[in-house]
Design an enzyme around this catalytic site. Structure first.
Site, PDB file in Angstrom:
ATOM      1  N   GLY A   1       0.874  -1.025   0.027  1.00  0.00           N
ATOM      2  CA  GLY A   1       0.041  -0.100   0.024  1.00  0.00           C
ATOM      3  C   GLY A   1       0.829   1.348   0.060  1.00  0.00           C
TER       4      GLY A   1
ATOM      5  N   GLY B   1       1.506   5.054   1.667  1.00  0.00           N
ATOM      6  CA  GLY B   1       1.511   5.506   3.142  1.00  0.00           C
ATOM      7  C   GLY B   1       2.760   5.458   3.871  1.00  0.00           C
ATOM      8  N   HIS B   2       3.677   4.729   3.210  1.00  0.00           N
ATOM      9  CA  HIS B   2       4.908   3.981   3.772  1.00  0.00           C
ATOM     10  C   HIS B   2       6.115   4.735   3.299  1.00  0.00           C
ATOM     11  CE1 HIS B   2       2.428   1.020   5.502  1.00  0.00           C
ATOM     12  NE2 HIS B   2       2.308   0.294   4.290  1.00  0.00           N
TER      13      HIS B   2
ATOM     14  N   ASP C   1      -2.301  -8.462   0.939  1.00  0.00           N
ATOM     15  CA  ASP C   1      -1.065  -8.474  -0.333  1.00  0.00           C
ATOM     16  C   ASP C   1      -1.097 -10.089  -0.710  1.00  0.00           C
ATOM     17  OD1 ASP C   1       0.439  -5.717  -0.138  1.00  0.00           O
ATOM     18  OD2 ASP C   1      -0.135  -6.103   2.007  1.00  0.00           O
TER      19      ASP C   1
ATOM     20  N   HIS D   1       0.916   0.438   9.951  1.00  0.00           N
ATOM     21  CA  HIS D   1      -0.271   0.948   9.297  1.00  0.00           C
ATOM     22  C   HIS D   1      -1.090   1.785  10.219  1.00  0.00           C
ATOM     23  CE1 HIS D   1       0.969  -2.510   6.838  1.00  0.00           C
ATOM     24  NE2 HIS D   1       0.617  -1.871   6.008  1.00  0.00           N
TER      25      HIS D   1
END
Lengths: 212, 683
Positions: free
Chosen positions: B406, B408-409, B462, B571
């Site tokens: 995803g 956001g990292h 994932d 997360h």
């Protein structure tokens, strides 16, 4: 024999999408307690996009196939494949049908449940959407077997899904991201079970309205 | 459910002597009869919360008065006054009289009880000698510390006493389960020349070097009274006492003499003393003076004035003497009730400000910005911003490395694409796996006839999407292998490693796999090495504040003002446990204790280190964390081969950090040292 026309039932998927989009913030909030807080956002994105593309005047299976394609190819996450597979298998099960009666609907949701079980690794009791979905399917079958009408069986299914959803509060998550929290995942609704109960509730209400 | 227990109706009426007052009855049972609240609840036929309310009410109405005994209160008052007057961190006062034990034993026991607050794993502790020090060393109970070294603060003394430097230090080392380092020389030698010769001895020089890294010193202080330690230890004879240089001496610490202001006196002994000197002593971070007795007032006062003390442990009579000598009137130290603290303002920020345009465009626009910034590193595959490839040429026969997950990292995932790293990356929405078709286009693009290795964090979504992509790739004749990263050791027990999630350790696994593929190793070898790298990585994350997504712009959950989350992932989710907020060093200690234990990190081991921000935590704090981490690793004699420090794998704007240690052997070291060029890691 109660039944609805398949043609024109595409609008049911639009109604489901509206319910999901309306509850975007609520679903994310539930998810935030033990997950990453994006369930509502991703669900709304997928269902919202599908609602823009599907034909409400078309058949239910065509509309569910559009929804499945969006979820599978554009949404990702875990809900993309899970709901994608569920709606795809449900669409396959009623493809080409003129009418949808209790028997066809029962087969359809059973196919959806099996699709989810195929792709995911969860069991009932693991604090996932299966905890709402599985008792809902069983209850619908039991109700029709007892001779209840399609409309009555749908309401029984809706109630069972809600009860299943609420049962996740006392569960400890066994799969998915919240499973790393162990005991801390207890005491909170599962976001997937919540959205699943919402979808099944919408099916019940919108088919029920058409039957009346 | 079991039926509720029947209550004896008669029992729920208070006995006559309490009148009709349940408050008095409950208080009597609790404070005089010593019953527990649930026992009282049973006897009164009330619920436990009711009993609790009765007891609180009884205090509020003055039926019960709770007072702290005068002696104890006086101790606390003296301690606070000494802390304030001398500006020291802590003062602990034991009652001047009490029980059968001697003052020395009681001081030793009090100091021993304080050690868990003063000592930490990895510390090097020095201890001087004397009766109080030996009492302290004898009183220490297991403090559950690891990698502690106890060093002798000075050389040895006459064996005519039982409380020699060797005895005190060995005893303390035994009690702590620590390693003991002696000083194999006398504390006082016969001449300055002898000292110089001894200091040239490699063994002694090495021992003395340990004094440079002392983090905590426990010391007593000697007065110059005839039977004091400095005399009985045999190195302050009458000829020295008459020496002019010591005329102003009031005491001795670690064998060094000080005047009443704490200044060191450089008499004939100065150049003949083997051990920690006064400047060294003053630079030790934690300096604990344990001493009491009337004759000790002047030397303790001198030590306090000279700045030798951060923690003082003494008795109330000595403490009062010290304050009186400074002209602090104890009677004015009447306990004051602290003004009620103003109610805390609730910091309920409902909306988090962000640099975004439309929430739905956040990921796409971020990727557009990244492509503009790093045109030499990444480019879109077939026009999709969510499937990116390395700009570097990929030779035929090279294994493709595809990573993904995803958004956001950041700089996570896309920053680790490039030569010596991954060949392509598939990206999803914020914290959501990419769908299969994107992963498939990365797979096709990275395939050079030798197959493709998928590496990504172990998350349900994932796994489903990458597995579907792998099926689709297989249908096209592309062989794929998958390595799931599982470095977060807080997320599941060691017996269930495969269930753990992948976090910042990703960075090292991508690097090793990328280096293996750059060496043109076959798919099986690349897979094996990526698995080996993953097994070597151990990460724990800690969060101070939650994150917020662009869509909700609200905190994902809340962490109390004085709490932190231990064992968080990437997360923005809560951690495995919520604990009290601690200092940076204690946070690192907790992380190290867990990681060291699981890694079975042995002296001489080699590691790579990643101190990673979860988003909002600045470099300054990462550096502070790394400081303590380095202490802990060096205390265990672990060699740090490489350190990465910064934003590597984040959870949007979460305040927090993770520490990853990767155990290195020759093979992994070589792959880690190979060159690489991603926009988040260039080597």
């Amino acid at each position: 024999m109660q039944a609805i026309d398949n043609k024109g039932a595409g609008a049911i998927v639009s109604e489901i999408a509206t319910a999901i989009v309306d509850n975007k913030a609520y679903l994310s909030e539930i998810d935030g307690k033990i997950g990453d807080g994006d369930h509502g956002v991703n669900m709304a994105k997928g269902f919202g996009r599908a609602a823009d593309r599907l034909d409400p005047a078309g058949t239910l299976d065509e509309a569910m196939q559009v929804l499945s394609d969006v979820l599978m190819s554009e949404i990702g996450g875990s809900m993309g494949p899970l709901y994608g597979m569920m709606f795809s298998d449900m669409a396959d099960s009623i493809e080409g049908a003129e009418q949808i009666d209790a028997e066809a609907f029962g087969k359809m949701i059973r196919a959806g449940l099996e699709g989810v079980q195929d792709i995911g690794s969860a069991k009932v009791g693991d604090k996932t959407l299966l905890d709402a979905f599985s008792p809902a399917v069983e209850t619908f079958d039991a109700a029709t077997a007892e001779g209840k009408s399609f409309a009555e069986a749908l309401q029984a299914m809706k109630a069972a899904a809600a009860e299943g959803r609420d049962s996740t509060i006392d569960m400890v998550a066994k799969v998915g991201r919240s499973s790393r929290l162990g005991e801390r995942s207890r005491g909170v609704l599962d976001a997937g079970a919540t959205s699943c109960a919402m979808i099944l509730g919408c099916f019940a209400d919108s088919i029920g309205n058409r039957l009346a | 459910m079991a039926p509720p227990r029947k209550r004896d109706v008669r029992a729920s009426r208070p006995p006559l002597r309490f009148g009709d007052d349940p408050l008095l009855w409950a208080s009597w049972l609790y404070y005089e009869e010593g019953l527990t609240q649930s026992e009282i609840a049973d006897q009164m036929g009330a619920s436990r919360p009711t009993v609790n309310a009765y007891l609180a009410d009884a205090r509020a109405r003055g039926i019960v008065n709770i007072s702290i005994s005068g002696d104890k209160l006086r101790s606390v008052t003296i301690a606070r006054a000494i802390e304030a007057h001398f500006g020291i961190g802590d003062c602990l006062i034991v009652p001047a009289e009490g029980g059968q034990r001697s003052l020395i034993d009681r001081l030793g026991a009090a100091a021993a009880q304080s050690l868990p607050d003063l000592l930490h794993s990895g510390d090097t502790v020095a201890i001087t000698w004397g009766r109080t020090m030996l009492a302290l060393a004898n009183a220490v109970r297991d403090c559950h510390l690891s990698d502690v070294i106890v060093v002798q603060a000075t050389g040895g003394t006459t064996a005519a006493i039982t409380y020699t430097p060797e005895a005190c230090a060995t005893r303390l080392a035994e009690s702590l389960g620590a390693r003991f380092v002696p000083i194999s020389a006398p504390a006082i030698v016969s001449s300055p020349e002898a000292r110089k010769i001894l200091l040239r001895e490699p063994v002694i020089a090495e021992q003395m070097q340990n004094l440079e890294r002392v983090t905590c010193i426990l010391f007593g202080i000697s007065s110059l009274r005839p039977n004091s330690t400095v005399h009985s230890s045999g190195f302050f004879d009458s000829s020295l006492q008459r020496h002019g240089a010591y005329g102003t001496a009031v005491g001795s610490l670690a064998g060094r003499f000080i005047d009443d202001q704490g200044a060191g006196l450089s008499g004939p002994l100065a150049d003949r003393t083997m051990g920690i000197d006064l400047d060294q002593l003053r630079s030790v971070p934690t300096r604990v003076l344990v001493a009491g007795g009337f004759d000790k007032v002047p030397p303790i006062l001198a030590a306090l004035r000279g700045g030798y003390v951060t923690t003082l442990i003494t008795d109330s009579a000595t403490g009062e003497g010290i304050l009186r000598a400074e002209g602090v009137e104890l009677d004015t130290l009447a306990p004051r009730r602290r003004a009620a603290e103003p109610p805390q303002q609730a910091l309920a920020r409902t909306r988090i400000k962000k640099f975004i345009n439309q929430p739905k465009d956040a990921v796409t626009e971020a990727l557009e910005g990244a492509l503009a910034a790093f045109p030499d590193h990444i480019e879109p595959i077939g026009g999709s911003l969510r499937a990116l490839r390395s700009r570097a040429a990929k030779p035929e026969g090279k294994v493709g490395v595809v990573i993904g997950g995803g958004a956001g990292h950041e700089p996570g995932f896309a920053g680790f694409v490039g030569p010596g790293l991954a060949d392509a990356v598939a990206l999803g929405n914020v914290f959501a796996s990419p769908p299969p078709d994107r992963i498939l286009s990365c797979t096709r693009d990275a395939h050079r006839g030798a197959g493709v290795l998928y590496i990504y964090g172990n998350y349900t979504g994932d796994v489903m999407n990458f597995d579907m992509a792998a099926d689709l790739a297989a249908a096209e004749g592309i062989q794929t292998r998958t390595v799931l990263t599982t470095d977060d050791i807080a997320s599941s027990g060691a017996e269930d490693r495969a269930a753990r999630r992948g976090t910042a350790g990703n960075v090292f696994v991508f690097k090793v796999a990328g280096a293996a593929s750059a060496r043109m190793l076959p798919l099986e070898d690349c897979e094996r090495l990526a698995r080996k790298a993953n097994a070597a990585c151990h990460t724990i994350g800690v969060a101070l504040e939650p994150c917020s997504t662009p869509d909700t712009q609200r905190p994902s959950f809340s962490i109390g003002q004085t709490d932190m989350e231990f064992g968080v992932g990437i997360h923005g989710e809560p951690g495995v446990t919520r604990v009290r907020l601690q200092t940076a060093d204690r946070v690192v200690d907790q992380i190290c204790d867990r990681i060291f234990e699981e890694m079975r990190l042995a002296p001489g081991a080699r590691v790579a280190v990643l101190v990673n921000s979860l988003g909002a935590t600045p470099m300054l704090e990462l550096m502070i964390l790394n400081r303590r981490l380095t202490h802990r690793l060096s205390a265990r004699s672990v060699d740090v081969h490489t350190t990465l420090l910064g934003h590597y794998f984040t959870a949007l704007d979460m305040a927090g950090a993770s520490i990853t240690l990767m155990a290195l052997d020759e093979e992994l070291t070589g792959l880690l040292d190979a060159p690489c060029d991603g926009f988040a890691w260039r080597k």
